[in-house]
Design an enzyme around this catalytic site. Structure first.
Site, PDB file in Angstrom:
ATOM      1  NE  ARG A  73      -3.814   2.180   2.302  1.00 35.12           N
ATOM      2  CZ  ARG A  73      -4.696   2.676   1.434  1.00 35.12           C
ATOM      3  NH1 ARG A  73      -4.888   2.088   0.278  1.00 35.12           N
ATOM      4  NH2 ARG A  73      -5.375   3.757   1.740  1.00 35.12           N
ATOM      5  CD  GLU A  84      -8.493 -26.165  26.355  1.00 34.97           C
ATOM      6  OE1 GLU A  84      -7.360 -26.477  26.745  1.00 34.97           O
ATOM      7  OE2 GLU A  84      -8.948 -26.456  25.242  1.00 34.97           O
ATOM      8  N   GLY A  85      -9.548 -22.085  30.939  1.00 39.76           N
ATOM      9  CA  GLY A  85      -8.929 -21.248  31.977  1.00 39.76           C
ATOM     10  C   GLY A  85      -8.689 -19.855  31.451  1.00 39.76           C
TER      11      GLY A  85
HETATM   12  C1  LIG Z   1     -16.158 -20.376  22.646  1.00 39.31           C
HETATM   13  C2  LIG Z   1     -16.123 -21.180  23.912  1.00 39.31           C
HETATM   14  C3  LIG Z   1     -15.948 -22.558  23.849  1.00 39.31           C
HETATM   15  C4  LIG Z   1     -15.947 -23.329  25.022  1.00 39.31           C
HETATM   16  N1  LIG Z   1     -15.841 -24.703  24.934  1.00 39.31           N
HETATM   17  C5  LIG Z   1     -15.944 -25.449  26.066  1.00 39.31           C
HETATM   18  C6  LIG Z   1     -15.958 -26.880  25.998  1.00 39.31           C
HETATM   19  O1  LIG Z   1     -15.824 -27.480  24.916  1.00 39.31           O
HETATM   20  N2  LIG Z   1     -16.125 -27.582  27.149  1.00 39.31           N
HETATM   21  C7  LIG Z   1     -16.270 -26.972  28.364  1.00 39.31           C
HETATM   22  O2  LIG Z   1     -16.417 -27.683  29.351  1.00 39.31           O
HETATM   23  N3  LIG Z   1     -16.258 -25.612  28.458  1.00 39.31           N
HETATM   24  C8  LIG Z   1     -16.106 -24.840  27.353  1.00 39.31           C
HETATM   25  N4  LIG Z   1     -16.117 -23.460  27.439  1.00 39.31           N
HETATM   26  C9  LIG Z   1     -16.343 -22.835  28.751  1.00 39.31           C
HETATM   27  C10 LIG Z   1     -15.139 -22.100  29.271  1.00 39.31           C
HETATM   28  O3  LIG Z   1     -14.164 -22.995  29.721  1.00 39.31           O
HETATM   29  C11 LIG Z   1     -15.649 -21.127  30.357  1.00 39.31           C
HETATM   30  O4  LIG Z   1     -16.371 -20.099  29.678  1.00 39.31           O
HETATM   31  C12 LIG Z   1     -14.510 -20.541  31.157  1.00 39.31           C
HETATM   32  O5  LIG Z   1     -13.948 -21.499  32.005  1.00 39.31           O
HETATM   33  C13 LIG Z   1     -14.975 -19.342  32.000  1.00 39.31           C
HETATM   34  O6  LIG Z   1     -16.099 -19.701  32.738  1.00 39.31           O
HETATM   35  P1  LIG Z   1     -17.400 -18.735  32.744  1.00 39.31           P
HETATM   36  O7  LIG Z   1     -17.762 -18.421  31.347  1.00 39.31           O
HETATM   37  O8  LIG Z   1     -18.409 -19.359  33.616  1.00 39.31           O
HETATM   38  O9  LIG Z   1     -16.865 -17.383  33.384  1.00 39.31           O
HETATM   39  P2  LIG Z   1     -16.666 -17.115  34.948  1.00 39.31           P
HETATM   40  O10 LIG Z   1     -16.197 -18.336  35.637  1.00 39.31           O
HETATM   41  O11 LIG Z   1     -17.889 -16.420  35.449  1.00 39.31           O
HETATM   42  O12 LIG Z   1     -15.451 -16.091  34.925  1.00 39.31           O
HETATM   43  C14 LIG Z   1     -15.623 -14.778  34.376  1.00 39.31           C
HETATM   44  C15 LIG Z   1     -14.316 -14.035  34.489  1.00 39.31           C
HETATM   45  O13 LIG Z   1     -13.963 -13.859  35.853  1.00 39.31           O
HETATM   46  C16 LIG Z   1     -12.546 -13.793  35.956  1.00 39.31           C
HETATM   47  N5  LIG Z   1     -12.101 -14.816  36.909  1.00 39.31           N
HETATM   48  C17 LIG Z   1     -12.607 -16.053  37.088  1.00 39.31           C
HETATM   49  N6  LIG Z   1     -11.925 -16.711  38.027  1.00 39.31           N
HETATM   50  C18 LIG Z   1     -10.959 -15.885  38.461  1.00 39.31           C
HETATM   51  C19 LIG Z   1      -9.906 -15.997  39.421  1.00 39.31           C
HETATM   52  N7  LIG Z   1      -9.736 -17.114  40.134  1.00 39.31           N
HETATM   53  N8  LIG Z   1      -9.113 -14.931  39.624  1.00 39.31           N
HETATM   54  C20 LIG Z   1      -9.285 -13.791  38.907  1.00 39.31           C
HETATM   55  N9  LIG Z   1     -10.239 -13.642  37.977  1.00 39.31           N
HETATM   56  C21 LIG Z   1     -11.064 -14.666  37.754  1.00 39.31           C
HETATM   57  C22 LIG Z   1     -11.981 -14.040  34.552  1.00 39.31           C
HETATM   58  O14 LIG Z   1     -11.712 -12.795  33.918  1.00 39.31           O
HETATM   59  C23 LIG Z   1     -13.122 -14.724  33.861  1.00 39.31           C
HETATM   60  O15 LIG Z   1     -13.090 -14.559  32.457  1.00 39.31           O
HETATM   61  C24 LIG Z   1     -16.093 -22.686  26.282  1.00 39.31           C
HETATM   62  C25 LIG Z   1     -16.236 -21.298  26.325  1.00 39.31           C
HETATM   63  C26 LIG Z   1     -16.260 -20.550  25.162  1.00 39.31           C
HETATM   64  C27 LIG Z   1     -16.440 -19.045  25.270  1.00 39.31           C
END
Ligand SMILES: Cc1cc2nc3c(=O)[nH]c(=O)nc-3n(C[C@H](O)[C@H](O)[C@H](O)COP(=O)(O)OP(=O)(O)OC[C@H]3O[C@@H](n4cnc5c(N)ncnc54)[C@H](O)[C@@H]3O)c2cc1C
Length: 379
Positions: A268, A364-365
């Protein structure tokens, strides 16, 4: 031309380099696919990756058992993600969904692996629940012993491949002890009565995703993976293998963003010269390249350490996942910026990378959880 110099790093053996090259050639011919119907696209990707032999590293080879090769898993995810996020997803879930069976399954349970490695069956990993994502030990779903069976009741959500999987690895509370020590893992075929898709979930980078309900799902005791009460440990062992591969996928997205941006900056013209000649742009490109190389070092250190026989790589995998996913977000954001208006045009490659990367910092965390893990490891 993508930078392949990292393949010369001492983390790899010649078989890894050959594999990466063969896969890259296949990807150039077959990817990306149309994402219009994600269910159909994923089924097709699993079948074609299986047919081409690229799903073999996802699970134990029952004819020739040995540990999963994490470097191959990471190289595969990086390469697929560079070409097509959905192809990476299809590959990754075949591994995550069967990890518990590869590591802890009985020979009968492991018969499924011949089919998942060949792309003839699709797998899923069902850990998260509406009330327990990060706080996974707090799960509500129960598995109650009833004679020779277990009866599973409750809900799982955010389950990738939910609705198209043939088998689910499901974690449920069996109650041997409170919290993490009272959870067990089960192999549940998708056609088991009472297992239903309660809701399909739509996300910014769509893939098959669902909330599942388990309405008194009866499975034989032989569906138990490992021992009663070992489910949490099993889930953590699976994540110990696969967590660094999430970093590898992020690395693939970041590499693609860097390649696209180098191309754009070179082609570009702005203010009478290529965009690349602006020093501020060079600064962005240098930061992007630095993030890519640093992420690659952390990802392949974690993979190499695991492959060398380390029993756990909790610290290395958490660092790899945290750094690679967070930095990939930055790399892609810079790519969007340097592409100007085109960067936010729906359907443009950097626009799709911008959407693809986001969930990797949550599943995955989440990134914050990885920080807690790392802090505990270095205490
Ligand atoms: C696209 C997608 C695919 C997925 N696929 C799978 C799957 O195949 N199988 C499966 O089992 N799960 C799956 N998940 C679930 C995923 O593992 C969870 O969304 C994730 O573990 C977060 O849990 P939650 O959404 O309940 O958020 P919450 O547990 O409510 O957490 C929200 C936020 O709080 C903060 N937080 C949480 N704990 C702490 C801590 N200890 N210290 C500081 N901050 C913290 C973080 O910023 C976190 O993002 C998937 C999620 C998505 C979005």
């Amino acid at each position: 031309m993508p930078d392949r110099s990292f393949l010369d790093w001492p983390f790899f053996e010649q078989r890894h380099r050959d594999w990466a090259e063969k896969l890259d050639t296949w990807c150039a011919k077959n990817l990306p696919v149309d994402h219009g119907d994600v269910d159909a696209a994923c089924r097709d990707l699993v079948a074609r990756l299986g047919e081409a032999g690229f799903l073999k590293p996802t699970a134990l080879d029952t004819a020739n058992p040995g540990p999963l090769d994490v470097r191959t898993l990471c190289l595969t995810r990086e390469t697929l993600a560079r070409h097509d996020g959905l192809a990476d997803f299809a590959f990754a879930m075949q591994g995550l969904g069967t990890g518990a069976i590869s590591l802890f399954g009985t020979p009968e349970q492991q018969q499924w692996l011949d089919r998942t490695r060949a792309g003839k069956a699709i797998s899923a990993f069902a850990l998260s629940e509406p009330r327990s994502g990060s706080d996974v030990a707090n799960m509500d779903m129960t598995a109650t012993r009833d004679g020779d069976d277990y009866v599973l009741s409750g809900e799982k959500t955010w389950i990738s491949n939910g609705g198209i999987a043939d088998l689910y690895t499901v974690f449920a509370r069996t109650g041997e002890a409170p919290g993490a020590k009272g959870i067990s893992a089960f192999l549940v075929p998708a056609d088991t009565p009472g297992l239903e898709v309660a809701e399909r979930l739509d996300v910014i980078a769509p893939h098959p995703l669902a909330r599942l309900s388990f309405n008194d799902v009866r499975v034989p005791a032989s569906a138990l993976i490992g021992k009663p009460g070992e489910g949490f440990r099993i889930a953590m062992s699976v994540l110990d293998v696969f967590r660094s591969t999430v970093g590898a996928a992020a690395l693939g997205f970041a590499r693609r963003a860097l390649d696209e941006t180098l191309d754009r900056a070179g082609n570009r013209e702005l203010f009478g010269a290529p965009l690349f000649d602006l020093q501020m742009v060079q600064g962005h490109l240098a930061d992007m390249a630095l993030d890519v190389d640093a992420a690659a070092l952390l990802v392949y250190r974690a993979a190499w350490t695991k492959d060398m026989g380390a029993p756990r790589v909790t610290r290395e995998a958490a660092m790899a996942k945290l750094f690679a996913t967070d930095r990939a977000q930055q790399v892609i954001d810079r790519a969007v910026q340097i592409h100007g208006g085109d960067g936010v045009r729906r359907g443009h490659i950097v626009e799709s990378l911008y959407r693809e990367i986001r969930a990797l910092r949550i599943y995955e965390g989440a990134s914050d959880v990885q920080k807690v893990v790392i802090a505990r490891q270095i205490k």
